[in-house]
Every structure is written in C-alpha cells, then in structure tokens.
Scaffold this motif. Structure first.
Motif, short mmCIF file in Angstrom:
data_model
loop_
_atom_site.label_atom_id
_atom_site.label_comp_id
_atom_site.label_asym_id
_atom_site.label_seq_id
_atom_site.Cartn_x
_atom_site.Cartn_y
_atom_site.Cartn_z
N LEU A 17 -4.56 -5.45 -6.65
CA LEU A 17 -3.45 -6.36 -6.38
C LEU A 17 -2.75 -6.01 -5.07
N LEU A 18 -2.47 -4.72 -4.86
CA LEU A 18 -1.79 -4.31 -3.64
C LEU A 18 -2.62 -4.64 -2.40
N SER A 19 -3.90 -4.44 -2.47
CA SER A 19 -4.78 -4.79 -1.36
C SER A 19 -4.79 -6.30 -1.14
N TYR A 20 -4.79 -7.04 -2.23
CA TYR A 20 -4.85 -8.51 -2.16
C TYR A 20 -3.60 -9.08 -1.50
N VAL A 21 -2.41 -8.67 -1.96
CA VAL A 21 -1.19 -9.23 -1.38
C VAL A 21 -0.99 -8.74 0.05
N SER A 22 -1.45 -7.53 0.34
CA SER A 22 -1.36 -7.01 1.71
C SER A 22 -2.18 -7.86 2.67
N ASP A 23 -3.29 -8.41 2.18
CA ASP A 23 -4.16 -9.23 3.02
C ASP A 23 -3.75 -10.70 3.05
N HIS A 24 -3.11 -11.20 1.97
CA HIS A 24 -2.96 -12.64 1.83
C HIS A 24 -1.54 -13.17 1.65
N SER A 25 -0.56 -12.32 1.31
CA SER A 25 0.79 -12.81 1.04
C SER A 25 1.71 -12.59 2.23
N PRO A 26 2.16 -13.65 2.91
CA PRO A 26 3.10 -13.48 4.02
C PRO A 26 4.37 -12.75 3.60
N TYR A 27 4.83 -13.03 2.36
CA TYR A 27 6.06 -12.38 1.91
C TYR A 27 5.87 -10.88 1.78
N TYR A 28 4.83 -10.45 1.07
CA TYR A 28 4.64 -9.01 0.85
C TYR A 28 4.17 -8.28 2.11
N GLN A 29 3.49 -8.97 2.99
CA GLN A 29 3.16 -8.36 4.28
C GLN A 29 4.45 -7.99 5.01
N ARG A 30 5.41 -8.91 4.97
CA ARG A 30 6.69 -8.65 5.64
C ARG A 30 7.47 -7.54 4.94
N VAL A 31 7.50 -7.56 3.61
CA VAL A 31 8.23 -6.54 2.85
C VAL A 31 7.62 -5.15 3.07
N PHE A 32 6.30 -5.07 3.03
CA PHE A 32 5.64 -3.78 3.24
C PHE A 32 5.95 -3.24 4.63
N ARG A 33 5.97 -4.12 5.60
CA ARG A 33 6.25 -3.71 6.98
C ARG A 33 7.71 -3.24 7.11
N GLU A 34 8.65 -4.01 6.56
CA GLU A 34 10.07 -3.69 6.69
C GLU A 34 10.46 -2.43 5.93
N HIS A 35 9.78 -2.17 4.81
CA HIS A 35 10.12 -1.01 3.98
C HIS A 35 9.19 0.18 4.23
N GLY A 36 8.28 0.02 5.16
CA GLY A 36 7.36 1.11 5.46
C GLY A 36 6.48 1.49 4.29
N VAL A 37 6.03 0.49 3.53
CA VAL A 37 5.21 0.76 2.34
C VAL A 37 3.77 1.05 2.75
N ASP A 38 3.27 2.17 2.28
CA ASP A 38 1.86 2.53 2.49
C ASP A 38 1.14 2.31 1.17
N ILE A 39 0.40 1.20 1.06
CA ILE A 39 -0.22 0.88 -0.22
C ILE A 39 -1.29 1.90 -0.61
N GLU A 40 -1.79 2.64 0.36
CA GLU A 40 -2.79 3.67 0.05
C GLU A 40 -2.18 4.83 -0.72
N ALA A 41 -0.85 4.93 -0.68
CA ALA A 41 -0.17 6.02 -1.39
C ALA A 41 0.17 5.65 -2.83
N VAL A 42 -0.07 4.37 -3.19
CA VAL A 42 0.22 3.93 -4.55
C VAL A 42 -1.10 3.94 -5.32
N PHE A 43 -1.31 4.99 -6.08
CA PHE A 43 -2.58 5.19 -6.78
C PHE A 43 -2.57 4.68 -8.21
#
Length: 420
Positions: A17-43
């Motif tokens: 799911l994290l990989s999917y929204v990172s690739d396809h969701s404009p909203y979560y792409q923006r949120v991950f960028r603004e909050h410095g979220v590293d999806i690779e760290a969420v195991f």
C-alpha cells in the motif's frame, strides 16, 4: 487464521500500500514529501505511528488528490452521507466494487448467513449510497437471494415478506418498530413470518457492555428474531459485523488495518475507548492511510468465543464532532436516542442541536403533536432527569411535519439528529 498469521499478512499488504500511494496518490506524495516520510522505514504495522493521520478535513479539502487512477477507470461514483459537512466523493474501480462484494459476503457469513438465505434490503441502493450496492453485491457473491424493496413503505415490505419469504432483513433498526406497528394495526402475523434475523445498520442496538440498548430491547421484546450489529463507512469500504456471540463487530484483516487511539494518538489497550482509525487494504481508487473516522468505540483484542482472532469493535458510543456540552454535562446523541426509545408512545422524534446567544449548546426534541399533554411532558422530563441528569426542550409539531423533517427525500437515511 491466528493473530500472528494475519498480522504478518497485514504487514506485507501495508508495504504494498505504501509503495502504491507513493507512486499514484498526489495527496500522499505531497504528505510524504512535507513530513519527510521514508516509506522504506515502515516495515510493519507497529511502524504506522511514524505516519501522519488523514482526517475528514484533509479528504474534503483535497478530495480528487486522493484518486490513484485516471477517472476513465472509475466504474462507480459514490459520496459520504454528509451528516456534519458536505458529502465527499469516492471513486470506485471494478476492483474496488469486487472488494465491496467480498467484504459484504464475509460480513453476511459472520452474521450466520449462507447461500440458502434470502435478504430483504430496506435501504436505498441508489442516491450515491455505497452500502446499498455492497449489500446486493455481497448477496450475489455468496449465492444468496436479494429483494430490493428500499426504505420505508411498510405495506410493500410486508407484501414482499409474505410473497417471497425472505429470511433476513437489512435495515436501519429504528424502522423496525414502525414495521411491527404496521403489522399489528393490519392483523399481520409477523411472529410467524419467514424472518429469522435482522442486520442492523447505521444505528447501535447495543450498549457498550453488549447488552441491548432501548431500541434493541424494543425490537426483541416484540419480535423473536436475532439482531446483528454492524459498523461501516464509505471511507473504509468495509464493515465490522457481529457474529452470533454478540460481543462486537469483527475486523476483516484482509481489508483494513485497525487502530483505536486516544486524544494523543496512543493506541488503546483491551476494552479501551478511543477513536477508530483505519488504513484501507486492497483499495485501488482512493486508498486511505491512518484515516481518523471520528467515531468512538471500545476495542477488544482477545479472541472471540466464535473462534475468530482479529480485533473487535464495540458499538459506536458517539462521534467526536457530535459531542454536546449541555448544562455542564457532556452528552453524545445516542444517549438521548436511548432515552426516547424507552417510551413506547414515541414513534418518531428529531433531536435539534443549536447554539444560544452565549455560544452554549442547546437541545430541542421535536415530537408529534398528539403527545402534547402535561402528563406526558412531565414523564419525559423525569425520565431525562433520571437517566441523563439534564432535560432538553420539548416541542410538538404535527406528525406529518415531523415525518417530512425526518424522512427528507434528498437524504439516504432518516435525520434523527440535526445541527443548526
């Protein structure tokens, strides 16, 4: 499935799911960028707390930015009910509709259903209502029959029951006393009907301790049927449904990751009361991460006597946005409904919450004019005082006007509560 097995399966689904929204969701792409979220760290699910919550305001403000596919791939357009704000759009792909069918088929089975059942649907299947579609799709997937009668119309409901012999009703529970009253007034032997159980949607029928609330008691004292609670929303595209044990709605771990948190976002322990937070699994069109529903429920992690091991949710105690501070007392609307449901003479009511000139909450209960007697008002006053320690204002209007206020044509369900 054991707790360890379903949690491992959810961990794998979360990574996807994290990989999917990172690739396809404009909203979560923006949120991950603004909050410095590293999806690779969420195991795993235990790492979810490193991700920000998604709120109803986020969904309303950036509605289409949550969409992960081109609109050309959207198969069905639905909206939330808009109880406290403007309805939010949800877009479903073919895959999402199939997910709805899977959810409802499993929910029906949880409530003792099988392909031998015939369901009578007493809710709308149109008006952009996701649940009506889900019920029909679920019955089809399970191989059961479905009679799509829709809301209201007691005559047509009983005519359909007598003609087609359904075994299960799907309805808003506050409609059932009206159905019973119609049967009594028209000499219909409802006790000998084919109905064996009722799947109750949209309103609680149990107290937090799983005993029946006043509405549940009112139904079961008159009709020998089994009641099954459900809790669902458009945003989660899934349901928590009771089994025969009646000890909370079961999570389907293939479809949702569940968190129940306190005001600080800390996870609640066994039996704790907190806000329901969901992460949707298997959604293609508009998946959500850590979505705060606003609903307050008790959560139970211990295995159920039925053998299921996934978490369970108790009935919705209230919504955070609907908390009323009235004369020094904090009240949620279901507590007011419960008092009114104790009174057999009260067939219809509407609770109106407003602000006075000082910005304080005021509660007015609208009732039918034929109840307007000094003795009845005194009885209601005493009942509210004894149960809630406070008494709302009672206003009486014609039964016709009250019915028009509650059953508005443009709404998908009765408006028992309004804010002005």
């Amino acid at each position: 499935m054991s707790q360890i097995a379903y949690r491992e399966a959810q961990d794998n689904r979360l990574k996807y799911l994290l990989s999917y929204v990172s690739d396809h969701s404009p909203y979560y792409q923006r949120v991950f960028r603004e909050h410095g979220v590293d999806i690779e760290a969420v195991f795993k699910i235990a790492d979810l707390s490193s991700l920000p919550f998604t709120t109803k305001d986020d969904l309303a403000a950036a509605n289409d930015d949550f969409l992960c596919v081109p609109k050309s791939r959207i198969a069905d357009y639905v909206t939330t009910s808009g109880t406290l704000s403007d309805p939010v759009a949800f877009y479903l792909t073919d895959s999402d509709i199939e997910r709805l069918a899977t959810n409802e088929a499993e929910s029906f089975k949880c409530a003792g259903g099988s392909e031998r059942d015939i369901y009578q649907l007493m809710t709308t299947i149109d008006r952009r209502f996701m649940a009506g579609l889900a019920y029909w799709m679920g019955a089809r997937k399970m191989g059961a029959g479905m009679i799509r009668v829709g809301p209201g119309a007691p005559y047509l409901q009983w005519e359909s029951i007598q003609r087609f012999s359904p075994t299960v009703i799907i309805a808003i529970p506050s409609f059932i006393p009206r159905l019973i009253d119609y049967a009594l007034a028209n000499n219909i032997d409802f006790q000998s009907s084919s109905i064996q159980s009722i799947i109750c949607i949209g309103e609680p029928i149990r107290n937090p301790d799983f005993t029946y609330n006043e509405l549940g008691k009112r139904i079961t004292s008159q009709w020998n049927v089994k009641l099954f609670s459900t809790y669902a929303s458009t945003e989660m595209g899934a349901a928590f449904t009771e089994c025969g044990e009646g000890k909370g709605g079961h999570l389907n771990p293939d479809l949702l990751i569940l968190e129940v948190v306190d005001e600080q976002g800390k996870a609640m322990e066994e039996g704790g009361l907190g806000e329901v937070v969901v992460t949707t699994l298997g959604v293609e069109g508009m998946p959500l991460l850590r979505y705060k529903t606003g609903d307050l429920c008790h959560v139970y992690y211990s295995p159920c006597a039925c053998g299921r091991t996934s978490p369970r949710l108790g009935p919705v105690v209230g919504r955070k946005q609907q908390m009323i501070k009235f004369k020094g007392t904090t009240i949620f609307p279901p507590a007011i409904f419960d008092v009114l449901d104790m009174v057999r003479e009260v067939e219809l009511y509407q609770v109106v919450v407003s602000k006075n000139e000082f910005g304080n909450d005021e509660i007015t209960v609208l009732l039918a004019m034929h109840l307007h007697t000094p003795a009845f008002r005194e009885m209601l006053h005493s009942l509210f005082k004894s149960r809630l320690r406070v008494t709302p204002v009672f206003e009486f209007i014609t039964a016709e006007e009250l019915s028009l206020r509650i059953f508005r044509q443009e709404k998908r369900k009765p408006e028992k509560l309004i804010y002005i």
